[in-house]
Design an enzyme around this catalytic site. Structure first.
Site, PDB file in Angstrom:
ATOM      1  N   GLY A  59     -18.033  -7.439  -9.510  1.00 50.40           N
ATOM      2  CA  GLY A  59     -17.142  -8.224 -10.359  1.00 50.40           C
ATOM      3  C   GLY A  59     -15.825  -7.549 -10.685  1.00 50.40           C
ATOM      4  N   ALA A  60     -14.821  -8.379 -10.997  1.00 50.44           N
ATOM      5  CA  ALA A  60     -13.554  -7.916 -11.570  1.00 50.44           C
ATOM      6  C   ALA A  60     -13.707  -7.882 -13.096  1.00 50.44           C
ATOM      7  CB  ALA A  60     -12.430  -8.857 -11.166  1.00 50.44           C
ATOM      8  N   TRP A  61     -12.670  -7.404 -13.798  1.00 49.68           N
ATOM      9  CA  TRP A  61     -12.805  -7.210 -15.247  1.00 49.68           C
ATOM     10  C   TRP A  61     -12.303  -8.381 -16.076  1.00 49.68           C
ATOM     11  CZ3 TRP A  61      -7.833  -7.846 -16.289  1.00 49.68           C
ATOM     12  CH2 TRP A  61      -6.862  -7.273 -15.461  1.00 49.68           C
ATOM     13  N   ASN A  62     -11.736  -9.403 -15.452  1.00 50.06           N
ATOM     14  CA  ASN A  62     -11.095 -10.424 -16.299  1.00 50.06           C
ATOM     15  C   ASN A  62     -12.069 -11.455 -16.870  1.00 50.06           C
ATOM     16  OD1 ASN A  62     -11.458 -11.459 -13.747  1.00 50.06           O
ATOM     17  ND2 ASN A  62      -9.561 -12.649 -13.761  1.00 50.06           N
ATOM     18  N   LYS A 101     -22.892  -5.494  -9.823  1.00 50.54           N
ATOM     19  CA  LYS A 101     -22.151  -4.356 -10.382  1.00 50.54           C
ATOM     20  C   LYS A 101     -20.904  -4.895 -11.084  1.00 50.54           C
ATOM     21  CE  LYS A 101     -18.886  -1.754  -8.856  1.00 50.54           C
ATOM     22  NZ  LYS A 101     -18.095  -1.684 -10.110  1.00 50.54           N
ATOM     23  N   SER A 155      -9.412  -7.358  -6.072  1.00 46.00           N
ATOM     24  CA  SER A 155      -8.070  -7.389  -5.489  1.00 46.00           C
ATOM     25  C   SER A 155      -8.138  -7.402  -3.957  1.00 46.00           C
ATOM     26  CB  SER A 155      -7.299  -6.153  -5.951  1.00 46.00           C
ATOM     27  OG  SER A 155      -7.991  -5.006  -5.518  1.00 46.00           O
ATOM     28  N   PRO A 202      -6.700  -5.252  -1.788  1.00 48.72           N
ATOM     29  CA  PRO A 202      -7.031  -3.941  -1.196  1.00 48.72           C
ATOM     30  C   PRO A 202      -8.531  -3.628  -1.245  1.00 48.72           C
ATOM     31  CG  PRO A 202      -5.107  -3.758  -2.621  1.00 48.72           C
ATOM     32  CD  PRO A 202      -5.638  -5.144  -2.807  1.00 48.72           C
ATOM     33  N   GLU A 240     -13.487 -13.286  -3.217  1.00 47.32           N
ATOM     34  CA  GLU A 240     -12.608 -13.988  -4.174  1.00 47.32           C
ATOM     35  C   GLU A 240     -11.546 -12.985  -4.588  1.00 47.32           C
ATOM     36  OE1 GLU A 240     -12.587 -16.990  -4.955  1.00 47.32           O
ATOM     37  OE2 GLU A 240     -14.576 -17.785  -4.532  1.00 47.32           O
ATOM     38  N   CYS A 267      -6.815 -14.825 -11.695  1.00 45.95           N
ATOM     39  CA  CYS A 267      -6.460 -14.734 -10.273  1.00 45.95           C
ATOM     40  C   CYS A 267      -5.665 -15.924  -9.784  1.00 45.95           C
ATOM     41  CB  CYS A 267      -7.740 -14.593  -9.465  1.00 45.95           C
ATOM     42  SG  CYS A 267      -8.934 -15.880  -9.858  1.00 45.95           S
ATOM     43  N   GLU A 295       1.269  -9.601  -6.738  1.00 47.39           N
ATOM     44  CA  GLU A 295       0.452 -10.033  -7.864  1.00 47.39           C
ATOM     45  C   GLU A 295       0.645  -9.046  -9.022  1.00 47.39           C
ATOM     46  OE1 GLU A 295      -3.883  -9.546  -7.820  1.00 47.39           O
ATOM     47  OE2 GLU A 295      -4.063 -11.635  -8.404  1.00 47.39           O
ATOM     48  N   LYS A 306      -5.825 -17.617   3.393  1.00 46.24           N
ATOM     49  CA  LYS A 306      -4.998 -16.454   3.732  1.00 46.24           C
ATOM     50  C   LYS A 306      -5.602 -15.175   3.111  1.00 46.24           C
ATOM     51  CE  LYS A 306      -0.483 -17.943   3.587  1.00 46.24           C
ATOM     52  NZ  LYS A 306       0.572 -18.795   2.981  1.00 46.24           N
ATOM     53  N   GLU A 336     -16.880 -20.329  -3.946  1.00 52.55           N
ATOM     54  CA  GLU A 336     -17.882 -20.362  -5.005  1.00 52.55           C
ATOM     55  C   GLU A 336     -17.916 -21.780  -5.556  1.00 52.55           C
ATOM     56  OE1 GLU A 336     -16.639 -16.926  -7.538  1.00 52.55           O
ATOM     57  OE2 GLU A 336     -18.421 -15.988  -6.683  1.00 52.55           O
TER      58      GLU A 336
HETATM   59  P1  NAD Z   1     -10.528  -4.315  -8.136  1.00 59.90           P
HETATM   60  O1  NAD Z   1     -10.332  -4.759  -6.756  1.00 59.90           O
HETATM   61  O2  NAD Z   1      -9.871  -3.068  -8.594  1.00 59.90           O
HETATM   62  O3  NAD Z   1     -12.091  -4.116  -8.449  1.00 59.90           O
HETATM   63  C1  NAD Z   1     -13.009  -5.168  -8.264  1.00 59.90           C
HETATM   64  C2  NAD Z   1     -14.409  -4.589  -8.210  1.00 59.90           C
HETATM   65  O4  NAD Z   1     -14.597  -3.898  -6.981  1.00 59.90           O
HETATM   66  C3  NAD Z   1     -14.735  -3.580  -9.308  1.00 59.90           C
HETATM   67  O5  NAD Z   1     -16.052  -3.814  -9.757  1.00 59.90           O
HETATM   68  C4  NAD Z   1     -14.641  -2.244  -8.589  1.00 59.90           C
HETATM   69  O6  NAD Z   1     -15.415  -1.227  -9.169  1.00 59.90           O
HETATM   70  C5  NAD Z   1     -15.174  -2.615  -7.227  1.00 59.90           C
HETATM   71  N1  NAD Z   1     -14.780  -1.733  -6.130  1.00 59.90           N
HETATM   72  C6  NAD Z   1     -13.649  -0.993  -6.009  1.00 59.90           C
HETATM   73  N2  NAD Z   1     -13.657  -0.342  -4.821  1.00 59.90           N
HETATM   74  C7  NAD Z   1     -14.800  -0.669  -4.170  1.00 59.90           C
HETATM   75  C8  NAD Z   1     -15.358  -0.327  -2.919  1.00 59.90           C
HETATM   76  N3  NAD Z   1     -14.739   0.491  -2.069  1.00 59.90           N
HETATM   77  N4  NAD Z   1     -16.552  -0.863  -2.572  1.00 59.90           N
HETATM   78  C9  NAD Z   1     -17.189  -1.714  -3.398  1.00 59.90           C
HETATM   79  N5  NAD Z   1     -16.695  -2.076  -4.618  1.00 59.90           N
HETATM   80  C10 NAD Z   1     -15.513  -1.564  -5.004  1.00 59.90           C
HETATM   81  O7  NAD Z   1     -10.103  -5.566  -9.031  1.00 59.90           O
HETATM   82  P2  NAD Z   1      -9.918  -5.640 -10.608  1.00 59.90           P
HETATM   83  O8  NAD Z   1      -8.706  -4.851 -10.965  1.00 59.90           O
HETATM   84  O9  NAD Z   1     -11.215  -5.362 -11.269  1.00 59.90           O
HETATM   85  O10 NAD Z   1      -9.620  -7.194 -10.813  1.00 59.90           O
HETATM   86  C11 NAD Z   1      -8.374  -7.766 -10.659  1.00 59.90           C
HETATM   87  C12 NAD Z   1      -8.242  -8.402  -9.300  1.00 59.90           C
HETATM   88  O11 NAD Z   1      -9.295  -9.335  -9.099  1.00 59.90           O
HETATM   89  C13 NAD Z   1      -6.968  -9.201  -9.136  1.00 59.90           C
HETATM   90  O12 NAD Z   1      -6.417  -8.971  -7.866  1.00 59.90           O
HETATM   91  C14 NAD Z   1      -7.428 -10.635  -9.254  1.00 59.90           C
HETATM   92  O13 NAD Z   1      -6.603 -11.570  -8.630  1.00 59.90           O
HETATM   93  C15 NAD Z   1      -8.781 -10.570  -8.640  1.00 59.90           C
HETATM   94  N6  NAD Z   1      -9.611 -11.691  -9.096  1.00 59.90           N
HETATM   95  C16 NAD Z   1      -9.923 -12.698  -8.217  1.00 59.90           C
HETATM   96  C17 NAD Z   1     -10.671 -13.788  -8.632  1.00 59.90           C
HETATM   97  C18 NAD Z   1     -11.013 -14.911  -7.684  1.00 59.90           C
HETATM   98  O14 NAD Z   1     -11.951 -15.646  -7.952  1.00 59.90           O
HETATM   99  N7  NAD Z   1     -10.306 -15.098  -6.596  1.00 59.90           N
HETATM  100  C19 NAD Z   1     -11.132 -13.837  -9.947  1.00 59.90           C
HETATM  101  C20 NAD Z   1     -10.812 -12.801 -10.811  1.00 59.90           C
HETATM  102  C21 NAD Z   1     -10.053 -11.728 -10.373  1.00 59.90           C
END
Ligand code: NAD
Length: 484
Positions: A150-153, A176, A229, A231, A250, A284, A381, A451, A458
């Site tokens: 998951g992401a943190w938002n 996680k 994200s 990356p 996502e 996002c 972004e 893209k 989902e």
């Molecule tokens: P992030 O990419 O830094 O981290 C996301 C998750 O991936 C975290 O749990 C992190 O610990 C984990 N992670 C990091 N490196 C990893 C690796 N090598 N292998 C496995 N897991 C790894 O993103 P963030 O800063 O937590 O969230 C913000 C980003 O999420 C923004 O880019 C936002 O647009 C995106 N987001 C997308 C959606 C969607 O549904 N499309 C929804 C919410 C947020």
């Protein structure tokens, strides 16, 4: 204020701690205070979580779908009953205002559980006639052990949006959460057990990227669903490819909202504000490039400025507060750096751009005008409350510029001309589009990006494709015609 959970992880139906794992400090965004101290999962705990998921999955998949649905329905009811408690925890975890979390987080998690609980018993296969007596039928089967990252938002919503379809269709999950918001998913794990899910069906392990990477590459993992994200998505997608694992990605966005002269001005302003300032801009699908047609632009900017400056920003636990702090000091620094870049590249700062002079990661909602397509703030972004307003003249021009991005998560159009609205959304290169509204994501609607914004969807019926696999069964009815 403290929000210390019973232990850092939830594995095989119970809280588990191992202090050998590196410390994760959970910082309350509104004050900077440490409200909980957790530990990253050690290799032994990662192993225990995957092993328990694999054990639980086999029996769970054998249950009638309606029985699996009953467990999910009970979990949804528990979430609704505990909405306030869960919303307060979401606010502590993220800094988002209670005014939002009370209506947007736990409740949307419950929506997903209810939707997929009802969906599971309706899943059917096909019967395919071949001529003669032979035929083929298909079975929809679970994938096995799914890893959710998951992401943190939206920590509660993300955990539920991934768990609901996964569990409904007979899979188990190891989730996680983001290391920035480790608290909420643990409550969801507790609720699943209380709702009657078998131990191990939904596990939570804490950690940074390395823990996520260990889960993604483990041979017991059948599917990975990441919200994060671009990356990170690249790394996780590549790592999953090695084991030919199913993925849902996502990822991020830089979505356009195109507002024509004939649009309802206040609706368009309100939607642009929702699509840039809700959750302190940390969404996002936000419409961070607001294309406004020339004839309406001056009035749009004036109204936008008035309404933006009236936003109530402050203590997220106050229900009157409309905007809280950014999730972390790091995110605040990242966003303020983008604001400086916007100014140095020549965009006009209409309002905001500064921090509040008090503790916590507060940033005033920010609007830039005179933004051009090549400016950094129109291309990257930002993930904060920063809106870029761009001017356009023709429909054709607006569509071309809206699509001129490597992302493709979402897009919106505001116009009174419905034929034009449908024409424009057909041309948008984006996974989710809105006409005369923005950022509404009911669980019935598939959600995801095109893209660089992702693969897979989902929610909605589309989720079935991403949490099950099809088995074809050829039924022979005649003699086997072997040439030897
Ligand atoms: P992030 O990419 O830094 O981290 C996301 C998750 O991936 C975290 O749990 C992190 O610990 C984990 N992670 C990091 N490196 C990893 C690796 N090598 N292998 C496995 N897991 C790894 O993103 P963030 O800063 O937590 O969230 C913000 C980003 O999420 C923004 O880019 C936002 O647009 C995106 N987001 C997308 C959606 C969607 O549904 N499309 C929804 C919410 C947020």
């Amino acid at each position: 204020m403290r929000a210390q959970p019973t232990a850092s992880h939830f594995i095989d139906g119970a809280y588990v701690e191992d202090t050998a794992g590196a410390v994760i400090e959970c910082v309350y965004a509104a004050t900077g205070a440490v409200i909980a101290r957790l530990h990253e999962a050690t290799p032994a705990l990662i192993d225990a979580a995957l092993a328990s998921a694999a054990r639980a999955q086999a029996d769970w998949a054998a249950l009638a779908p309606v029985e699996r649905g009953r467990v999910l329905h009970r979990a949804a009811s528990l979430i609704r009953v505990r909405n306030r408690e869960l919303s307060e925890l979401e606010t502590l975890d993220t800094g988002k205002p209670l005014q939002e979390t009370l209506v947007a987080d736990a409740s949307s998690g419950a929506d997903a559980l209810e939707y997929f609980a009802g969906f599971a018993p309706t899943v059917t296969g096909q019967t395919i006639a071949l001529g003669g007596d032979d035929f083929v039928y298909t079975l929809r089967e679970p994938l096995g052990v799914c890893v959710g990252i998951g992401a943190w938002n939206y920590p509660t919503q993300i955990a539920c949006w991934k768990a609901a379809p996964a569990l409904a269709f007979g899979n188990a999950m190891v989730f996680k959460p983001s290391e920035v918001t480790p608290l909420c998913a643990l409550k969801i794990a507790e609720i699943f057990i209380e709702a009657g899910a078998p131990p191990g069906l939904f596990n939570v392990v804490q950690g940074r990227g390395a823990v996520g990477a260990a889960l993604v590459t483990d041979p017991r993992t059948d599917k990975v669903s990441l919200t994060g994200s671009v990356p990170t998505g690249r790394k996780v997608y590549a790592a999953a490819a090695d084991g030919i694992r199913h993925v849902t990605m996502e990822l991020g966005g830089k979505s356009p909202i195109v507002i024509f002269d004939d649009a309802n001005l206040d609706d368009a302003v309100g939607a642009a504000m929702l699509g840039n300032f809700y959750s302190t801009g940390q969404i996002c699908s936000n419409g961070t490039r607001v294309f406004v047609q020339k004839g309406i632009k001056a009035r749009f900017l004036q109204r936008l400025r008035e309404r933006t400056e009236a936003i109530v920003i402050g203590d997220p636990l106050e229900e009157a507060t409309q905007m809280g702090p950014m999730v972390s000091a790091d995110q605040l620094d990242k966003v303020t750096a983008y604001i400086a870049i916007g100014q140095s590249e020549g965009a006009t700062l209409i309002t905001g751009g500064t921090r509040l002079d008090q503790p916590g990661n507060y940033l005033r909602p920010t609007v830039f005008a005179d933004v051009t397509d090549t400016m950094t703030i129109a291309r990257e972004e930002i993930f904060g409350p920063v809106m870029a307003v761009l001017e356009f003249e023709t429909e054709k021009e607006a569509i071309a510029r809206a699509n001129d991005t490597e992302f493709g998560l979402a897009a919106g159009v505001f116009t009174a001309d419905l034929a034009r609205a449908h024409r424009v959304v057909r041309r948008f290169q984006a996974g989710t589009c809105w006409i005369n509204t923005y950022n509404l994501t009911p669980v019935q609607a598939p959600f995801g990006g095109s893209k660089l914004s992702g693969v897979g969807r989902e929610n909605g019926h589309a989720a079935l494709e991403h949490y099950t696999q099809v088995k074809s069964v050829y039924v022979g009815s005649g003699p086997v015609d072997a040439p030897y």
